[in-house]
Each structure stands twice: as structure tokens, then as C-alpha cells.
Design a protein around this motif. Structure first.
Motif, PDB file in Angstrom:
ATOM      1  N   ALA A  87       1.410  -1.201  -0.360  1.00  0.00           N
ATOM      2  CA  ALA A  87      -0.037  -0.388  -0.093  1.00  0.00           C
ATOM      3  C   ALA A  87       0.545   1.143  -0.233  1.00  0.00           C
ATOM      4  O   ALA A  87       1.013   1.911  -0.663  1.00  0.00           O
ATOM      5  CB  ALA A  87      -0.868   0.280   0.745  1.00  0.00           C
ATOM      6  N   GLY A  88       2.015   1.405   0.739  1.00  0.00           N
ATOM      7  CA  GLY A  88       2.589   2.700   1.177  1.00  0.00           C
ATOM      8  C   GLY A  88       3.544   2.488  -0.363  1.00  0.00           C
ATOM      9  O   GLY A  88       3.677   3.962  -0.809  1.00  0.00           O
ATOM     10  N   MET A  92       3.848   5.844  -2.670  1.00  0.00           N
ATOM     11  CA  MET A  92       4.720   5.995  -3.564  1.00  0.00           C
ATOM     12  C   MET A  92       4.532   6.305  -4.340  1.00  0.00           C
ATOM     13  O   MET A  92       5.529   7.280  -4.944  1.00  0.00           O
ATOM     14  CB  MET A  92       5.582   5.698  -2.084  1.00  0.00           C
ATOM     15  CG  MET A  92       7.991   6.176  -3.056  1.00  0.00           C
ATOM     16  SD  MET A  92       8.556   5.158  -2.452  1.00  0.00           S
ATOM     17  CE  MET A  92       8.591   4.005  -4.203  1.00  0.00           C
ATOM     18  N   ALA A  93       4.287   5.850  -5.205  1.00  0.00           N
ATOM     19  CA  ALA A  93       4.324   5.894  -7.122  1.00  0.00           C
ATOM     20  C   ALA A  93       3.392   6.232  -7.437  1.00  0.00           C
ATOM     21  O   ALA A  93       4.420   6.492  -8.950  1.00  0.00           O
ATOM     22  CB  ALA A  93       4.257   4.255  -7.368  1.00  0.00           C
ATOM     23  N   PRO A  97       8.951   9.952  -8.728  1.00  0.00           N
ATOM     24  CA  PRO A  97       8.815  10.161 -10.368  1.00  0.00           C
ATOM     25  C   PRO A  97      10.089   8.759 -10.617  1.00  0.00           C
ATOM     26  O   PRO A  97      11.045   8.894 -11.291  1.00  0.00           O
ATOM     27  CB  PRO A  97      10.312  11.089 -10.998  1.00  0.00           C
ATOM     28  CG  PRO A  97      10.634  11.689  -9.509  1.00  0.00           C
ATOM     29  CD  PRO A  97       9.914  11.634  -9.034  1.00  0.00           C
ATOM     30  N   ILE A  98       9.039   7.632 -10.617  1.00  0.00           N
ATOM     31  CA  ILE A  98       9.700   6.514 -10.045  1.00  0.00           C
ATOM     32  C   ILE A  98       9.822   5.493 -11.461  1.00  0.00           C
ATOM     33  O   ILE A  98       8.586   6.195 -12.619  1.00  0.00           O
ATOM     34  CB  ILE A  98       9.752   5.488  -9.138  1.00  0.00           C
ATOM     35  CG1 ILE A  98       8.364   5.236  -8.625  1.00  0.00           C
ATOM     36  CG2 ILE A  98      10.782   5.836  -7.506  1.00  0.00           C
ATOM     37  CD1 ILE A  98       8.109   4.254  -7.522  1.00  0.00           C
ATOM     38  N   ILE A 102       2.826   5.612 -11.160  1.00  0.00           N
ATOM     39  CA  ILE A 102       1.038   6.397 -11.567  1.00  0.00           C
ATOM     40  C   ILE A 102       0.486   7.535 -11.095  1.00  0.00           C
ATOM     41  O   ILE A 102       1.019   8.194 -11.085  1.00  0.00           O
ATOM     42  CB  ILE A 102       0.292   5.433 -10.228  1.00  0.00           C
ATOM     43  CG1 ILE A 102       0.788   3.842  -9.959  1.00  0.00           C
ATOM     44  CG2 ILE A 102      -1.249   5.190 -10.238  1.00  0.00           C
ATOM     45  CD1 ILE A 102       0.368   3.225  -8.817  1.00  0.00           C
ATOM     46  N   ASP A 103       0.715   7.474 -13.069  1.00  0.00           N
ATOM     47  CA  ASP A 103       0.284   8.746 -12.923  1.00  0.00           C
ATOM     48  C   ASP A 103      -0.932   9.558 -11.895  1.00  0.00           C
ATOM     49  O   ASP A 103      -1.099  10.368 -11.797  1.00  0.00           O
ATOM     50  CB  ASP A 103      -0.214   9.043 -15.044  1.00  0.00           C
ATOM     51  CG  ASP A 103       0.866   8.945 -15.559  1.00  0.00           C
ATOM     52  OD1 ASP A 103       2.273   9.029 -15.082  1.00  0.00           O
ATOM     53  OD2 ASP A 103       0.742   8.065 -16.347  1.00  0.00           O
ATOM     54  N   THR A 104      -2.645   8.464 -12.155  1.00  0.00           N
ATOM     55  CA  THR A 104      -3.409   9.071 -11.622  1.00  0.00           C
ATOM     56  C   THR A 104      -3.619   7.488 -10.723  1.00  0.00           C
ATOM     57  O   THR A 104      -3.821   6.650 -11.421  1.00  0.00           O
ATOM     58  CB  THR A 104      -4.815   9.162 -12.370  1.00  0.00           C
ATOM     59  OG1 THR A 104      -4.569  10.323 -13.363  1.00  0.00           O
ATOM     60  CG2 THR A 104      -5.627   9.731 -11.376  1.00  0.00           C
TER      61      THR A 104
END
Length: 319
Positions: A87-88, A92-93, A97-98, A102-104
Motif C-alpha cells: 500500500a505504501g 509512493m509510486a 518520479p520512479i 502511477i499517473d493517476t
């Protein structure tokens, strides 16, 4: 085969702890983005065997002789850190910018990553829970021959992989190889034999890029060779080095759960160590930071009586 013949000693096998140490350190090493980008070929080679070997050992060590309540507790020991850390990681993703950004982040995306398609390294715990639950359910409650129960286990896991997308086919294959060895009542080292020549064979085999796929026959051979050279190294190691290796091997869950936190923090050292073009100094220091940091976090949680919130048990460090 009788039930008596299928039992395997529950005493710790130091060879397995040593192997787990090797493979967890390789996992940490090549989750260090800076180092893995410097050595992409080495990363591809290691990825051919290190997690498949971990899954194979996990299948072998999965003790389905436990009563239901005790086995459910085992799965909970994996499920709690998985749910919290995944979940964390997902949140964080969506913020950093890893590579797996995930954009949204919606509730649907969050639940998909948590329940079906986990991000980052925690997929291993997700797969272990699924494989372990199916394996236990079939072998404990289906009254049939060993072959029948194993085939039913394979079928269920295959359906979950192929049609539900809950795990990879390769994952279930290696887990079940370990389970089969255990169900046959064999000691791990009666199948995997220590050999220094296995290291030479492993190098020669993986020189060809086409062989660096865990799902292929050459990949499976490379897993066997990697375990064999690991067992040879175990025989050659003694004293303080051996004790440290065994200690790390006994605490791979802590290292697995917490090391991603420290691999991210280790990025801060890159500007100061860029003078070393090999990245080996960065690797050495990062491994120390990741292992010591992970163990220290476990010790702090244990001392503060908070470990039950993350690991469903009071003592998380295994001495």
C-alpha cells in the motif's frame, strides 16, 4: 508413498539459510537503480536465477503439516507486511518520479495493485501467500494420492495465473518444484549438490543472452547451477563470515520488507561516490546500509512492541 516417508525434518538447515543470504543480497544489489544501470548484463544474469531459487526454497520450506490455525498464522505473517508495504509503495509510486510511476491513483488502481498486480518487490509475498494457501488447502483437505493432489494444486494455480492474473506461471513452477521435493521426503541437499564447477557452467550457460530466461530450460538449469555453487560456497565459509551469513539468511523477511526503503535512501550517496566508475564502492556501502538499516528497524519495532502490527508476532529477529 506413505505419510511417514513424506515428512521432512523441521530443524533449520543451515545450507538453506546460507542460500537465502546469497539470494537476498543479490536482490538488494540489483534493486539499487544506480548499480543495476551500470551493470545491465549482470542484472539480467542474476534475474535469471535469484528469485526463482528463492521461490523454490520457499516451496520446499512451506510446512503444510501445521494445523489450520498455525498455518493461517504463517500466512498472516506474510500478509500483514505485504498489505502495509505494498500500500505504501503504491502511494509512493503516485507521488515520486520512479520507474513504476502511477499517473493517476484511484481507488480502483490502488486495489488492483494491492490485490492483483502488485508493484515493486512485494510481488513475491503476494505470490507466496497465494501458492501457500492453495498448496495447503489441497494437501490438507483432498483425500487422494500424492500425484493427484499435486496435479490439482498445479491446475488451480495455473488457472489463477492464466485467467485471474494473480501470479506468473514461472512463479508457480518454481514454488511447486520445491514443494514436490518436500513431499517426496527428500532433503534439499540430496537433490542440489555443491559443486565449484557449477559456477563455471553457470557463467558459460548465461553468456548467451537467449538463455537468460527463468521460464526456459536453460534458465531452469541455471537455477540449479546457482544453487549448487551457493552450496559449495557454504561449505567453504567458516567463522564470523559464516555466522553473519546465516544470521542474514534467518532474517530474510526483514531484509525483504524493509530494504526497499533503504535502496531509495542510498540514491543520496551517488553524487559522492560517482568517482568510482564500477559502482562497486556504492554497492558495498549500500548493502551495509540496507542490511543494517532493515535489521535495526526490526529490532526497534520489536523493542517498542510494535512488531505485531506489521508482522503479526512479537519477535521478528531470529538469532
Amino acid at each position: 508413498m506413505t505419510e511417514q516417508n513424506t515428512t521432512v525434518s523441521h530443524q533449520r538447515q543451515e545450507e538453506l539459510d546460507f542460500l537465502k543470504c546469497i539470494f537476498i543480497l543479490l536482490m538488494i544489489a540489483f534493486h539499487l537503480v544506480y548499480f543495476s544501470e551500470l551493470h545491465p548484463t549482470a542484472k539480467q544474469v542474476v534475474y535469471t536465477f535469484h528469485m526463482p531459487a528463492f521461490l523454490l526454497i520457499s516451496g520446499y520450506l512451506m510446512n503444510i503439516e501445521k494445523p489450520l490455525k498455525a498455518f493461517a498464522k504463517t500466512l498472516l505473517d506474510f500478509a500483514l507486511p505485504y498489505l502495509i508495504m505494498e500500500a505504501g509503495y503504491t502511494v509512493m509510486a503516485s507521488l515520486l518520479p520512479i520507474r513504476e510511476h502511477i499517473d493517476t491513483l484511484t481507488i480502483g488502481v490502488f486495489l488492483d495493485k494491492l490485490c492483483i498486480h502488485p508493484l515493486g518487490p512485494y510481488w513475491y509475498l503476494h505470490s507466496l501467500i497465494i501458492c501457500g494457501a492453495v498448496y495447503y488447502g489441497v494437501f490438507r483437505y483432498l483425500k487422494a494420492s500424492l500425484i493427484t493432489r499435486m496435479m490439482v494444486t498445479v491446475l488451480i494455480l495455473y488457472l489463477l495465473a492464466q485467467y485471474a492474473g494473480l501470479l506468473a506461471i514461472t512463479t508457480l513452477v518454481y514454488f511447486l518444484i520445491g514443494a514436490v521435493i518436500r513431499q517426496m521426503g527428500l532433503r534439499f541437499t540430496s537433490i542440489f549438490r555443491p559443486s565449484v564447477l557449477a559456477g563455471v557452467a553457470l557463467i558459460l550457460l548465461l553468456l548467451d543472452e537467449e538463455h537468460r530466461h527463468a521460464a526456459h530450460l536453460c534458465g531452469m538449469i541455471s537455477v540449479y547451477m546457482a544453487i549448487s555453487i551457493g552450496l559449495w560456497c557454504e561449505q567453504q565459509t567458516s567463522g564470523r563470515v559464516r555466522q553473519v551469513a546465516l544470521f542474514l539468511g534467518r532474517n530474510t523477511l526483514l531484509l525483504f520488507v524493509f530494504s526497499p526503503i533503504f535502496t531509495i535512501l542510498c540514491k543520496q550517496m551517488v553524487p559522492y561516490l560517482a568517482f568510482d566508475p564500477t559502482g562497486l564502492l556504492f554497492l558495498l556501502l549500500s548493502l551495509v546500509v540496507c542490511t543494517c538499516g532493515s535489521l535495526a528497524l526490526g529490532w526497534i519495532l520489536q523493542k517498542m512492541h510494535l512488531s505485531t502490527w506489521l508482522f503479526a508476532k512479537r519477535k521478528v529477529l531470529v538469532y
